[in-house]
Design a protein around this motif. Structure first.
Motif, PDB file in Angstrom:
ATOM      1  N   ASP A   1      28.234  27.512  91.298  1.00 10.26           N
ATOM      2  CA  ASP A   1      28.468  26.650  90.158  1.00 10.26           C
ATOM      3  C   ASP A   1      27.813  25.271  90.298  1.00 10.26           C
ATOM      4  N   GLN A   2      27.511  24.877  91.533  1.00 10.55           N
ATOM      5  CA  GLN A   2      26.965  23.538  91.765  1.00 10.55           C
ATOM      6  C   GLN A   2      25.462  23.473  91.562  1.00 10.55           C
ATOM      7  N   VAL A   3      24.827  24.633  91.325  1.00  7.81           N
ATOM      8  CA  VAL A   3      23.379  24.612  91.123  1.00  7.81           C
ATOM      9  C   VAL A   3      22.989  25.372  89.854  1.00  7.81           C
ATOM     10  N   GLY A   4      22.024  24.792  89.167  1.00  9.77           N
ATOM     11  CA  GLY A   4      21.583  25.402  87.916  1.00  9.77           C
ATOM     12  C   GLY A   4      20.071  25.332  87.781  1.00  9.77           C
ATOM     13  N   TRP A   5      19.581  26.125  86.833  1.00  8.77           N
ATOM     14  CA  TRP A   5      18.126  26.240  86.645  1.00  8.77           C
ATOM     15  C   TRP A   5      17.811  26.125  85.162  1.00  8.77           C
ATOM     16  N   ALA A   6      16.930  25.219  84.823  1.00  9.49           N
ATOM     17  CA  ALA A   6      16.446  25.106  83.445  1.00  9.49           C
ATOM     18  C   ALA A   6      15.073  25.748  83.359  1.00  9.49           C
ATOM     19  N   VAL A   7      14.916  26.722  82.447  1.00 16.05           N
ATOM     20  CA  VAL A   7      13.665  27.481  82.406  1.00 16.05           C
ATOM     21  C   VAL A   7      13.401  27.959  80.971  1.00 16.05           C
ATOM     22  N   PRO A   8      12.169  27.907  80.509  1.00 18.40           N
ATOM     23  CA  PRO A   8      11.873  28.464  79.185  1.00 18.40           C
ATOM     24  C   PRO A   8      11.998  29.991  79.195  1.00 18.40           C
ATOM     25  N   ILE A   9      12.612  30.510  78.168  1.00 21.34           N
ATOM     26  CA  ILE A   9      12.835  31.963  78.067  1.00 21.34           C
ATOM     27  C   ILE A   9      12.526  32.398  76.638  1.00 21.34           C
ATOM     28  N   TYR A  10      11.918  33.581  76.511  1.00 13.67           N
ATOM     29  CA  TYR A  10      11.725  34.167  75.179  1.00 13.67           C
ATOM     30  C   TYR A  10      12.107  35.639  75.223  1.00 13.67           C
ATOM     31  N   VAL A  11      12.976  36.033  74.303  1.00  8.81           N
ATOM     32  CA  VAL A  11      13.387  37.439  74.236  1.00  8.81           C
ATOM     33  C   VAL A  11      12.850  38.041  72.939  1.00  8.81           C
ATOM     34  N   GLY A  12      12.013  39.050  73.075  1.00  7.17           N
ATOM     35  CA  GLY A  12      11.434  39.723  71.909  1.00  7.17           C
ATOM     36  C   GLY A  12      12.000  41.130  71.758  1.00  7.17           C
ATOM     37  N   GLU A  13      11.503  41.828  70.755  1.00  4.65           N
ATOM     38  CA  GLU A  13      11.954  43.193  70.490  1.00  4.65           C
ATOM     39  C   GLU A  13      11.501  44.126  71.629  1.00  4.65           C
ATOM     40  N   THR A  14      10.241  43.956  72.024  1.00  2.00           N
ATOM     41  CA  THR A  14       9.692  44.727  73.155  1.00  2.00           C
ATOM     42  C   THR A  14       8.930  43.748  74.045  1.00  2.00           C
ATOM     43  N   ASP A  15       8.580  44.201  75.226  1.00  5.10           N
ATOM     44  CA  ASP A  15       7.803  43.337  76.128  1.00  5.10           C
ATOM     45  C   ASP A  15       6.496  42.903  75.472  1.00  5.10           C
ATOM     46  N   ALA A  16       5.800  43.867  74.882  1.00  2.82           N
ATOM     47  CA  ALA A  16       4.489  43.570  74.313  1.00  2.82           C
ATOM     48  C   ALA A  16       4.615  42.575  73.162  1.00  2.82           C
ATOM     49  N   ARG A  17       5.600  42.789  72.312  1.00  2.00           N
ATOM     50  CA  ARG A  17       5.773  41.858  71.191  1.00  2.00           C
ATOM     51  C   ARG A  17       6.209  40.483  71.674  1.00  2.00           C
ATOM     52  N   ALA A  18       7.072  40.467  72.651  1.00  2.00           N
ATOM     53  CA  ALA A  18       7.542  39.182  73.188  1.00  2.00           C
ATOM     54  C   ALA A  18       6.365  38.374  73.724  1.00  2.00           C
ATOM     55  N   ASP A  19       5.536  39.022  74.532  1.00  2.00           N
ATOM     56  CA  ASP A  19       4.394  38.315  75.114  1.00  2.00           C
ATOM     57  C   ASP A  19       3.464  37.789  74.023  1.00  2.00           C
ATOM     58  N   ALA A  20       3.187  38.637  73.028  1.00  2.00           N
ATOM     59  CA  ALA A  20       2.256  38.242  71.969  1.00  2.00           C
ATOM     60  C   ALA A  20       2.835  37.088  71.147  1.00  2.00           C
ATOM     61  N   GLU A  21       4.144  37.154  70.877  1.00  5.74           N
ATOM     62  CA  GLU A  21       4.762  36.100  70.059  1.00  5.74           C
ATOM     63  C   GLU A  21       4.868  34.773  70.821  1.00  5.74           C
ATOM     64  N   ALA A  22       5.170  34.858  72.101  1.00  5.34           N
ATOM     65  CA  ALA A  22       5.420  33.625  72.866  1.00  5.34           C
ATOM     66  C   ALA A  22       4.140  32.958  73.347  1.00  5.34           C
ATOM     67  N   LYS A  23       3.117  33.751  73.550  1.00  3.55           N
ATOM     68  CA  LYS A  23       1.912  33.269  74.239  1.00  3.55           C
ATOM     69  C   LYS A  23       1.363  31.914  73.750  1.00  3.55           C
ATOM     70  N   PRO A  24       1.054  31.773  72.446  1.00  7.62           N
ATOM     71  CA  PRO A  24       0.438  30.497  72.054  1.00  7.62           C
ATOM     72  C   PRO A  24       1.384  29.306  72.264  1.00  7.62           C
ATOM     73  N   HIS A  25       2.670  29.560  72.149  1.00  7.39           N
ATOM     74  CA  HIS A  25       3.636  28.459  72.196  1.00  7.39           C
ATOM     75  C   HIS A  25       3.931  28.017  73.630  1.00  7.39           C
ATOM     76  N   ILE A  26       4.071  28.987  74.530  1.00 11.16           N
ATOM     77  CA  ILE A  26       4.353  28.590  75.917  1.00 11.16           C
ATOM     78  C   ILE A  26       3.101  27.981  76.544  1.00 11.16           C
ATOM     79  N   GLU A  27       1.943  28.455  76.125  1.00  9.24           N
ATOM     80  CA  GLU A  27       0.715  27.861  76.662  1.00  9.24           C
ATOM     81  C   GLU A  27       0.526  26.445  76.114  1.00  9.24           C
ATOM     82  N   ALA A  28       0.896  26.249  74.845  1.00  5.84           N
ATOM     83  CA  ALA A  28       0.836  24.885  74.287  1.00  5.84           C
ATOM     84  C   ALA A  28       1.832  23.977  74.997  1.00  5.84           C
ATOM     85  N   PHE A  29       2.988  24.527  75.342  1.00  3.28           N
ATOM     86  CA  PHE A  29       4.000  23.727  76.043  1.00  3.28           C
ATOM     87  C   PHE A  29       3.424  23.151  77.331  1.00  3.28           C
TER      88      PHE A  29
END
Lengths: 261, 381
Positions: free
Chosen positions: B247-275
């Motif tokens: 409980d004393q340690v936590g992790w902040a991390v960007p996460i994207y959950v899509g319908e499938t792996d392939a769709r998730a990657d395609a949808e997130a790609k431009p945005h996480i790379e821009a980030f």
């Protein structure tokens, strides 16, 4: 570096690294933010006629960082102690950039042991509308290039091999520089009010191509220090003593010769 | 494990070609790039997203503080926390500012946090940070005083919360004749304190001290670095005579959950790379001003960050390093379970909106995360 003594002194509880060479009247050189890791050609030239003393400031280079170090004023009092401890009399005090700021702060406190003062592109005051460069946003390479009017000078320096000790000292010097000058940026709002107290002959040197501190600061210092003289170095950047060494040594020597003994 | 959705509230309408003219989205990027009409919509959209996280059953929602940049539009995070305190009912509200060394008067934070804690009925989590290096350029605060001011301001605020006033405070940077904070905090003796950091031994040793046991949050770091710092916290606790809980340690991390792996990657790609490549873009001198880290830490981080900041990031590289988690709900569950088992954190701060990620994708990803990922971890850690 033949004939240059390197010693560690303890002044005001702080171990301080000092280089010293030459015979003659004492000349104390206070370095700028880049430190004084090496004995430079202009120092060697000055050592032909003066007892040249080049400390590394507390917080910089091989010197210790004392608990008491908070402001440039602390270094001004430190160097008053330093002069007394080394029993220096009629010192010619020369300061470059931040070292010029220390020298000016020292001189408004006391000129008792000073014979003359030379300020090379000092910081320490603010001229409204004449913005100093934001040196803290520059990389080491950008800073090096901006220090000199002649790009060839920077090229030579950037090609020199850098030891790990020198890398560490760069970080240490940058830390001390930030501690002393980040806010308000490289000046003391109260210094300008008291520069009129400087009652020794004063020479102000400025490169006409200084990209760190605008040359408009030269006349401002001259007008604030009674009887001071401003010497502008043509085609020269922030470090006339390094970039225009021959001319600088000649100018400084003539200035000091003109000081009544 | 508990889940706190973190939002940076980026200026998602940023003209991404800005980097042809400017080297950073921070401090020196002219604010002419900000369009108030678009910005007003973004603020309300982002508040909607955090309120929705409360409805979806996240344990908490997190706001954040950064100054003079397009990366995160919450220079005064208490404004957002105040708005959220009224519109949310269950979620804890974590303010993962305030950057204490930037303040002339830290008592403003004692007051602000106490107000949010009262209005929310004791749902505030009090974050204390030093801010990232760019903040010291933006605000003119001296980075060489950063650690000392942080500790002094922290001590002042905690005393203002826990001691009956008025009492005098005699510090190096802050001095008061009367410390007598009204209102007192709703939670007694004071709200939980979290310390987000990009990783420093000094911070970890301080946060883990038995008198504090503050929650340490590692933000946006490769999984290997995360593991190292979490282990460091646990070791520091052992050395100080107790065993730290997950409980004393936590992790902040960007996460994207899509319908499938392939769709998730395609949808997130431009945005996480821009980030990574546009919103976080800044020269090293801006990120690490002198004094921000001790000389020893600075040497280490210069090496590590040099590698992290160098070159353009791709989604694949980010996934490999564990700086981003993306995929179907099943994949995200597996990755998280794997990291959780290896590293043993008890709090996860998923950043489910990042950079230019639009509202519909954000909302869908949040729903999948809440319904298909969180339940698998209830009762774990």
């Amino acid at each position: 570096m033949a004939g240059v003594q390197e010693i560690m002194l303890r002044v005001a509880g702080c171990g301080v690294s000092v280089k010293r060479a030459g015979k003659g009247p004492p000349l104390l050189f206070l370095h700028g933010g880049g430190g004084a890791p090496r004995w430079l050609p202009f120092m060697a030239r000055l050592a032909e006629r003066f007892d040249v003393i080049v400390p590394e400031h507390p917080g910089f280079g091989r010197s210790e960082t004392p608990e008491w170090l908070d402001t440039i004023g602390d270094l001004a009092f430190f160097y008053l102690d330093f002069i007394r401890q080394l029993e220096l009399e009629r010192v010619h005090l020369v300061g470059s950039s931040m070292g010029g700021w220390i020298a000016a702060e020292l001189a408004v406190r006391s000129t008792h042991d000073l014979a003359s003062l030379a300020l090379i592109a000092p910081v320490g005051i603010r001229v409204k509308g004449a913005q100093k460069a934001d040196i803290f946003l520059w990389s080491h390479e950008q800073l090096t290039r901006n220090l000199f009017a002649d790009p060839g000078f920077a090229e030579v320096i950037l090609k020199m091999p850098v030891t790990e000790e020198e890398q560490d000292q760069r970080l240490k010097n940058a830390l001390a520089m930030a501690k002393l000058g980040w806010q308000p940026r490289l000046y003391n709002p109260h210094l300008a009010k008291w520069l009129h107290r400087i009652a020794v002959p004063t020479l102000i040197c400025w490169g006409d191509s200084d990209r760190l501190i605008p040359p408009a600061y030269g006349p401002a210092f001259r007008d604030l220090i009674p009887g001071s003289r401003l010497q502008v170095f043509e085609r020269c950047g922030h470090l006339p003593h390094a970039e225009c060494g021959e001319k600088f040594v000649r100018t400084l020597t003539q200035f000091i010769e003109g000081v009544r003994p | 494990m508990k889940f706190f959705m973190i939002h940076l509230m980026p200026y998602a309408d940023l003209d991404l070609t800005y980097d042809q003219k400017y080297d950073s989205a921070w401090v020196t990027l002219p604010n002419s790039y900000y369009d108030p009409v678009k910005g007003a919509k973004l603020y309300n959209r982002y508040l909607d997203e955090l309120e929705y996280a409360d409805e979806l059953g996240f344990d908490g929602i997190c706001v954040n503080e950064h100054h003079q940049n397009a990366y995160g539009l919450m220079p005064i995070p208490g404004v957002m926390a105040g708005a959220l305190a009224r519109r949310t009912k269950q979620a804890k509200i974590a303010v993962l500012g305030r950057a204490l060394p930037l303040l002339n008067n830290p008592l403003t934070v004692a007051e602000e946090y106490a107000m949010i804690d009262n209005i929310s009925g004791g749902r505030l989590i009090a974050g204390f940070v030093r801010g990232i290096g760019a903040e010291y350029h933006a605000w003119g605060a001296n980075p060489a005083e950063s650690h000392d001011r942080f500790h002094e301001a922290h001590d002042l605020i905690v005393r203002a919360w826990t001691e009956i006033g008025p009492f005098p405070f005699e510090g190096k940077y802050y001095n008061f004749q009367y410390v007598n904070t009204w209102p007192r905090t709703f939670q007694q003796p004071h709200p939980p304190i979290w310390i987000p950091s990009q990783g420093s031994r000094e911070t970890i040793e301080w946060a883990s001290h038995p008198s504090r046991k503050y929650t340490y949050l590692q933000t946006f770091s490769p999984a290997t670095a995360l593991a190292r710092y979490m282990a460091m916290y646990k070791e520091a606790a052992e050395k100080q005579g107790y065993t730290a809980t997950a409980d004393q340690v936590g992790w902040a991390v960007p996460i994207y959950v899509g319908e499938t792996d392939a769709r998730a990657d395609a949808e997130a790609k431009p945005h996480i790379e821009a980030f990574m490549n546009k919103f976080l873009r800044m020269p090293q001198e801006m990120l690490l001003p002198p004094g921000y880290l001790s000389l020893q830490s600075m040497k280490g981080v210069l090496k590590a960050k040099g590698a992290m900041m160098a070159g353009a990031h791709t989604i694949d590289g980010l996934l490999d390093k564990g700086m981003f988690i993306c995929g179907s709900a099943e994949t995200v569950r597996q990755r998280l379970a794997q990291y959780q088992k290896q590293i043993g954190f008890g709090k996860l701060l998923p950043m489910l909106q990042f950079a230019t990620l639009p509202h519909d994708l954000t909302k869908a990803s949040m729903e999948r995360f809440a319904k298909k990922v969180i339940p698998a971890f209830r009762g774990v850690a």
